[in-house]
Design a protein around this motif. Structure first.
Motif, PDB file in Angstrom:
ATOM      1  N   LYS A   1       0.832  -1.203   0.000  1.00 51.25           N
ATOM      2  CA  LYS A   1       0.000   0.000   0.000  1.00 51.25           C
ATOM      3  C   LYS A   1       0.870   1.257   0.000  1.00 51.25           C
TER       4      LYS A   1
ATOM      5  N   ASN B   1       2.017   2.201  -3.300  1.00 49.79           N
ATOM      6  CA  ASN B   1       0.871   2.416  -4.195  1.00 49.79           C
ATOM      7  C   ASN B   1       0.523   1.209  -5.065  1.00 49.79           C
TER       8      ASN B   1
ATOM      9  N   VAL C   1      -1.857  -1.040  -4.770  1.00 51.94           N
ATOM     10  CA  VAL C   1      -3.062  -1.331  -3.990  1.00 51.94           C
ATOM     11  C   VAL C   1      -3.610  -2.718  -4.298  1.00 51.94           C
TER      12      VAL C   1
ATOM     13  N   CYS D   1      -8.384  -0.009   1.183  1.00 49.95           N
ATOM     14  CA  CYS D   1      -7.904  -0.316  -0.179  1.00 49.95           C
ATOM     15  C   CYS D   1      -9.076  -0.450  -1.150  1.00 49.95           C
TER      16      CYS D   1
ATOM     17  N   GLU E   1     -10.292   2.940  -1.939  1.00 45.32           N
ATOM     18  CA  GLU E   1      -9.350   3.636  -2.813  1.00 45.32           C
ATOM     19  C   GLU E   1      -9.504   3.185  -4.257  1.00 45.32           C
TER      20      GLU E   1
END
Length: 446
Positions: free
Chosen positions: A243, A246, A248, A279, A282
């Protein structure tokens, strides 16, 4: 003469044979039943002596040794407590042993503060005894006093480096004292002794991550993901790292694998679920994220900001435009912002002059004209759902002057501070907070 020599030789041979045969005899085995009877008799005799004299040190030692060797800690403790007090006056009592064993009894009974007191007394009298240092260290470790446990385990290692488990205690004490770099050497010693020690492998990897070697640690965490004991925590650590960089999708996979484990400690499970939900959100997988958040709330209705997230994303799930505003990619977001402007000035001609996308906001400069008037306006769109301060409002006003905009509009999915609202008084700026934004978004057709 020859007869004499022969006699001497024969005698020597006989002596050697006798010695050999005698040396080859096996020692008699001690009958456990007889040994038990002997201990029982000695205990009874000691108890008789104590009935006559409760302070008979030799009798107390016999009774204490019997209880201690039988792991009867609650019975052994008062004996050694008494011996430790007698030892102050009676020079025949092994007072270090009394303090040590009283402390061990307390520790076995999970009375750690009391154990520490006895070990402290023993340590003052003999600070180089392995058993004293080792057990004192364990009592401090069990009490989470890791910084003071470290020097005791270090001394114990010097005295007896081959003692089972000593390197693990030292390594974990250093780790918990946040001396991560120093702990690595001890964890390596543990793994040299037992390469399959998953506990040492996990904590060593986490120490490596804490020391800035996250990529190396990640390989171990990935390796441990399937382990029934350290798998969930390894998945969590791997997910947090993915995470952070990035990735994810990889983080989601880590957290999902963690939750497949049959047994997870409840607080750890909620921590994994929380990160998984973030997550999902996101990645704009709002329904999945809400489902996980609600699962957390059913266990703990006051966990972190779960209630706030549920409230926020339930609204987003019911308002597709608001969802795009808060969660979409840059292209979709800018397209929505343009739609907002055209909705506000439905009966006017709009010519977009410039679009600037920053990390926290997007600015759109537009020339707006109608049959009666013409203006240049600057629109700023904040995606945050939090509070935007006066500093950003002042900077927006300054930017308006730079681009010669006659009017300014600041939109936010959250709110503006009281100072921000006060600043715009008498200035051609409108602050549109979440309520106004939602009202406008309901009129927008994508």
């Amino acid at each position: 003469m020859s007869i004499l020599i022969a006699f001497v030789v024969m005698a020597s041979l006989f002596a050697l044979m006798t010695l050999f045969m005698g040396g080859s005899k096996k020692p008699k085995k001690v009958n456990p039943q007889n040994a038990g009877k002997a201990r029982s008799a000695a205990l009874k005799e000691a108890q008789k002596k104590l009935a006559r004299d409760p302070n008979d040190a030799s009798a107390l030692e016999v009774v204490g040794d019997t209880y201690f060797s039988s792991n009867l800690w609650d019975k052994a403790f008062p004996i050694y407590d008494k011996l430790s007090k007698l030892g102050v006056k009676d020079g025949h009592v092994d007072i270090v042993k009394a303090f040590l064993r009283a402390g061990i009894c307390c520790m076995k009974l999970e009375k750690y503060p009391q154990a520490i007191q006895f070990f402290t007394s023993a340590y003052k009298l003999n600070s180089v005894d392995f058993e004293v240092c080792y057990n004192f260290g364990i009592a401090l470790f069990k009490s989470n006093i890791f910084d003071k446990a470290v020097p005791l385990f270090k001394k114990a290692v010097l005295i007896n480096p081959e003692a089972p488990g000593i390197n693990m205690y030292l390594a974990k004490s250093l780790y918990n004292a946040k001396k991560f770099k120093e702990s690595l050497a001890s964890f390596r010693k543990v793994l040299d002794e037992d390469p399959h020690n998953k506990e040492a492998l996990f904590f060593m990897s986490d120490a490596m991550a804490q020391e800035g070697h996250a990529e190396k640690a990640l390989k171990v965490f990935m390796h441990l993901r399937a382990d029934p004991v350290y798998g969930p925590r390894s998945c969590l650590q791997a997910g947090l790292y993915h995470k952070k960089i990035n990735n994810v999708d990889a983080a989601i996979q880590d957290f999902e694998i963690a939750l497949k484990h049959a047994e997870i400690e409840q607080n750890l499970k909620m921590d994994i679920q929380y990160n998984l939900a973030r997550c999902y959100l996101e990645k704009a997988q709002i329904q999945k994220g809400l489902m996980v958040l609600k699962s957390i709330r059913s266990t703990n209705d006051n966990y972190k900001d779960v209630n706030a997230l549920i409230g926020r994303y339930q609204e987003l799930s019911q308002n597709s435009n608001l969802n795009v505003y808060v969660s979409s990619g840059t292209g979709d977001f800018v397209n929505l912002c343009r739609k907002i402007i055209t909705t506000l000035y439905r009966n006017s001609q709009i010519r977009f002059q410039n679009i600037e996308t920053e990390v926290l906001y997007t600015d759109i400069l537009a020339e707006i004209s109608s049959a009666k008037w013409e203006d240049v306006a600057l629109f700023r769109f904040f995606r945050t759902t939090g509070t935007t301060g006066e500093v950003y409002v002042r900077e927006f006003h300054s930017h308006m002057q730079d681009v010669k905009a006659a009017r300014g509009f600041c939109f936010s999915a959250g709110t503006f501070t009281q100072e921000g609202h006060k600043y715009i008084e008498g200035r051609p700026i409108d602050l549109i907070e979440k309520t106004g934004l939602v009202k406008t978004l309901k009129q927008v057709t994508l």
